[in-house]
Design a protein around this motif. Sequence first.
Motif, PDB file in Angstrom:
ATOM      1  N   PHE B  17      -5.924  -2.224  -1.646  1.00  0.00           N
ATOM      2  CA  PHE B  17      -5.470  -1.436  -0.508  1.00  0.00           C
ATOM      3  C   PHE B  17      -5.725   0.050  -0.742  1.00  0.00           C
ATOM      4  O   PHE B  17      -6.168   0.769   0.158  1.00  0.00           O
ATOM      5  CB  PHE B  17      -3.983  -1.686  -0.236  1.00  0.00           C
ATOM      6  N   ALA B  18      -5.473   0.503  -1.980  1.00  0.00           N
ATOM      7  CA  ALA B  18      -5.699   1.918  -2.285  1.00  0.00           C
ATOM      8  C   ALA B  18      -7.164   2.277  -2.145  1.00  0.00           C
ATOM      9  O   ALA B  18      -7.513   3.320  -1.570  1.00  0.00           O
ATOM     10  CB  ALA B  18      -5.194   2.237  -3.688  1.00  0.00           C
ATOM     11  N   CYS B  19      -8.027   1.402  -2.632  1.00  0.00           N
ATOM     12  CA  CYS B  19      -9.468   1.670  -2.525  1.00  0.00           C
ATOM     13  C   CYS B  19      -9.887   1.768  -1.070  1.00  0.00           C
ATOM     14  O   CYS B  19     -10.590   2.704  -0.666  1.00  0.00           O
ATOM     15  CB  CYS B  19     -10.267   0.546  -3.188  1.00  0.00           C
ATOM     16  N   VAL B  20      -9.430   0.764  -0.293  1.00  0.00           N
ATOM     17  CA  VAL B  20      -9.809   0.729   1.121  1.00  0.00           C
ATOM     18  C   VAL B  20      -9.298   1.976   1.823  1.00  0.00           C
ATOM     19  O   VAL B  20     -10.028   2.637   2.577  1.00  0.00           O
ATOM     20  CB  VAL B  20      -9.253  -0.547   1.784  1.00  0.00           C
ATOM     21  N   THR B  21      -8.028   2.316   1.579  1.00  0.00           N
ATOM     22  CA  THR B  21      -7.436   3.485   2.229  1.00  0.00           C
ATOM     23  C   THR B  21      -8.236   4.739   1.919  1.00  0.00           C
ATOM     24  O   THR B  21      -8.592   5.510   2.802  1.00  0.00           O
ATOM     25  CB  THR B  21      -5.990   3.668   1.742  1.00  0.00           C
ATOM     26  N   ARG B  22      -8.517   4.921   0.633  1.00  0.00           N
ATOM     27  CA  ARG B  22      -9.186   6.159   0.233  1.00  0.00           C
ATOM     28  C   ARG B  22     -10.560   6.266   0.887  1.00  0.00           C
ATOM     29  O   ARG B  22     -10.926   7.284   1.448  1.00  0.00           O
ATOM     30  CB  ARG B  22      -9.305   6.205  -1.282  1.00  0.00           C
ATOM     31  N   ALA B  87      -9.945   4.303  12.054  1.00  0.00           N
ATOM     32  CA  ALA B  87      -9.426   3.840  10.766  1.00  0.00           C
ATOM     33  C   ALA B  87      -9.369   2.320  10.730  1.00  0.00           C
ATOM     34  O   ALA B  87      -9.716   1.700   9.716  1.00  0.00           O
ATOM     35  CB  ALA B  87      -8.038   4.427  10.514  1.00  0.00           C
ATOM     36  N   ALA B  88      -8.946   1.704  11.844  1.00  0.00           N
ATOM     37  CA  ALA B  88      -8.879   0.242  11.885  1.00  0.00           C
ATOM     38  C   ALA B  88     -10.271  -0.342  11.657  1.00  0.00           C
ATOM     39  O   ALA B  88     -10.441  -1.301  10.900  1.00  0.00           O
ATOM     40  CB  ALA B  88      -8.317  -0.218  13.224  1.00  0.00           C
ATOM     41  N   PRO B 335      -7.317  12.417  -0.400  1.00  0.00           N
ATOM     42  CA  PRO B 335      -6.359  12.445   0.695  1.00  0.00           C
ATOM     43  C   PRO B 335      -4.925  12.541   0.184  1.00  0.00           C
ATOM     44  O   PRO B 335      -4.625  12.104  -0.923  1.00  0.00           O
ATOM     45  CB  PRO B 335      -6.581  11.089   1.348  1.00  0.00           C
ATOM     46  N   LEU B 336      -4.079  13.093   1.020  1.00  0.00           N
ATOM     47  CA  LEU B 336      -2.661  13.142   0.677  1.00  0.00           C
ATOM     48  C   LEU B 336      -1.921  11.917   1.192  1.00  0.00           C
ATOM     49  O   LEU B 336      -0.914  11.504   0.650  1.00  0.00           O
ATOM     50  CB  LEU B 336      -2.021  14.376   1.335  1.00  0.00           C
ATOM     51  N   LEU B 337      -2.452  11.356   2.276  1.00  0.00           N
ATOM     52  CA  LEU B 337      -1.803  10.199   2.889  1.00  0.00           C
ATOM     53  C   LEU B 337      -1.701   9.059   1.892  1.00  0.00           C
ATOM     54  O   LEU B 337      -2.687   8.710   1.247  1.00  0.00           O
ATOM     55  CB  LEU B 337      -2.626   9.728   4.082  1.00  0.00           C
ATOM     56  N   PHE B 338      -0.534   8.468   1.784  1.00  0.00           N
ATOM     57  CA  PHE B 338      -0.289   7.311   0.916  1.00  0.00           C
ATOM     58  C   PHE B 338      -0.684   7.590  -0.527  1.00  0.00           C
ATOM     59  O   PHE B 338      -0.958   6.671  -1.287  1.00  0.00           O
ATOM     60  CB  PHE B 338      -1.064   6.069   1.390  1.00  0.00           C
ATOM     61  N   ASN B 339      -0.784   8.833  -0.882  1.00  0.00           N
ATOM     62  CA  ASN B 339      -1.224   9.163  -2.246  1.00  0.00           C
ATOM     63  C   ASN B 339       0.006   9.442  -3.102  1.00  0.00           C
ATOM     64  O   ASN B 339       0.644  10.483  -2.949  1.00  0.00           O
ATOM     65  CB  ASN B 339      -2.136  10.394  -2.181  1.00  0.00           C
ATOM     66  N   PRO B 340       0.370   8.524  -4.016  1.00  0.00           N
ATOM     67  CA  PRO B 340       1.601   8.703  -4.788  1.00  0.00           C
ATOM     68  C   PRO B 340       1.562   9.946  -5.676  1.00  0.00           C
ATOM     69  O   PRO B 340       2.593  10.478  -6.073  1.00  0.00           O
ATOM     70  CB  PRO B 340       1.688   7.419  -5.618  1.00  0.00           C
TER      71      PRO B 340
END
Lengths: 295, 432
Positions: B17-22, B87-88, B335-340
């Motif tokens: 998920f992290a890979c896809v998001t980034r 994004a989708a 990105p900052l989004l969803f970035n822990p």
Amino acid sequence: MKGRKKNVIIILLCLCITLGLSFPSYFWTKKNVSSLTRWHNSKLSPVIMIPGSSATENRFDTLVELLNKDAQQQHSLLKVKVWNSGKITYTGSIKPKDNEPFIVVAFENNKDGYANILKQASMFNEAFKQLRKRYNFNNFKGIGHSNGGLIYTAFLEKYLDNDDAKIKKLMTIGSPFNFAEKSTANKTQMLADFIAKRSKIPSSLTVYSVAGTKNYASDGLVPLNSVSAGKFIYQDQVSSYTEITVTGVNAQHSSLPQNKQIVTLIKQYILDENQQVQTNKSGSQDPNQQGDANN
Amino acid sequence: MINRIVPIMFKLRRTSFACVTRRTLVMLFPFVLLGSIAQIFQVTVFSKNGFVNSLCNLSNWLPHFNKYRIFFGNFTSLTLGIVSMLAAYQAAQYTARYFHRDNQMAGLTGLITFLLLCIKPLNFMSNGISLNWILLGSNGLLLGLIIGYITGWMFRLLERPLFKQAMRTDDILDRAFFALPAIFGMILLGLIVSMGINFLQRSGVISNIVVSFETFSENQNVIWYVLLLGVLTTVLAWMGLAGPYATVGAMYTDQNYTDNLNYALSHKSAWNVPHQFTATTLYQGFGSFGGVGATLALIIAITLVSHGSGYLRVARWSLLPAFFNNNSPIMIGVPLLFNPMYIIPFILAPLVNMIIAAGAIAIHIMPPLVYPVPDGTPGMLVAFIGTNGNIMALIVGIILLGIDVLLYLPFVKLAERVKDAMKEGANNSEGT
């Protein structure tokens, strides 16, 4: 590194520009605040509605529902009831960020008759003062259905100038300014009094008087001529007075507040246009406007 | 401590998920950047209450003033305004590729499924479909990513893996039939969820929740609630959702703001207004330099310590929007989004700002922000203008910006270390 240097230069440039802009900003805000202080206009501009005789604070529920349907900005509904004891109760609330809420003021004593209308106007004044204190608005719009329009007229003539809130627009819907008299030649006591004191009505006001016609002469209850008698009070006293006649389905007296044309008229003439959010819009405003409303 | 965090972050970054998001977010960056710049023109320059227009009265002498606003507005709507839909598409495509499935079919399916969820309840007045544009814009990012990811998974479950690249028309037709079950499954799922949402909306559940939430935020006049809601706004922004205080360009105004303004105007002074600590006086004035999360400080911090040219470039391009409080480019570019990695300073910086600003107001260093501020005013000047040109408000703002930079610095350094570790890992795996 080259990239870093570029960034530093741009950041410093932006900071300098910002600090530079603080000078024009300073003059702008000084000017703006001083002009605001002079013409201290609150953003909050409610629509205050008064129902007619024997109606309760729930009288305009359907109307508000219709107005909110398809509206970008939802208007909240606050209902105020003035009891004979002088107690004032509230139901509903004004949502934050809503600059144009609907406030319905109803009375426990909702009887017909001139004496009662004068009493209701004074009760309305009490409720109005309390609302002003609670919500800090300094301009508003009025809608009066049936006797509500008479209460408004009495309120404008007797009370409003004591206060510094400004009424911008008033719409009376099927208001019998001459009660049940079919001819304007016979002026009732109330109409005569209203005409005598008309100079007290704020001259900056815009008034719309809506009449319903079920047949050629009345909306089933109020004679058309009685509604038209409003012109003796308002015409040439306020900045603009318009009479609008609505016919067809739901033009009967008590269903006027949910008449589709009247909903459109309110949207068009009473509500502020700048209410729409200016970001992305998908919505059609009101596609079926005008046309059959004005005759 | 740091040595322990780096491997955890490293592992988190390698989840699918992290890979896809980034990857998805990086692909969106150019559109978001252009859209944000157009939005600045729309809100700050060519709108009646805009900052630049207020200062230079453009609308008085520039012909077709409104047309420019509409032009930039349309441009924003079709870039920033549909970013979740993009994004989708991207997320579905990358997820499918990650699992070695037909990525293009997955992308299109993700796009359609997302649009299904954005349909507004059918309205008999209008003909045709009307879409919920708020969801299509950056507020639906989380939904878009999740839909895309689920679509990718659906393709993994229902489609046979692809072995060869389709070249001829026949092969493409084969692909289409392979993908049919997954497409059908996703669209069915989308329709069911969409109907569920519409049902909830029609029964008023959603709007009731929103209203009670807004009323809650309204009625609280205590500093703790303002701080709490500020934190909530940043947390939700971190997840790509609009929180209670999130506004684009315009000021956040509520009953407290109206009360304060009326008081200040009738007493001709802002010092003793009835509500000293509100969303406007604290959050709007000091909690959002560079948009939600005080991202202007992050850009400066990256400039100071980052040594990868990629981050520096993203920071450079995001700077102009961030000056006008538009944080979308930096949110998506880093990105900052969803970035822990950045969640701590992202929440902490606005919070610290608000607390210090409250202190400064309490001990009468500066008055609270009560006067109107033009739309799209640079973050640094909001408090200055809103206090009717109080110089202390400007100085406090500059000091707070410095503190924010210091807050962000260690995390930028940490991010650099994780990135280096990633690079080494990649080199090692390539080597073996």
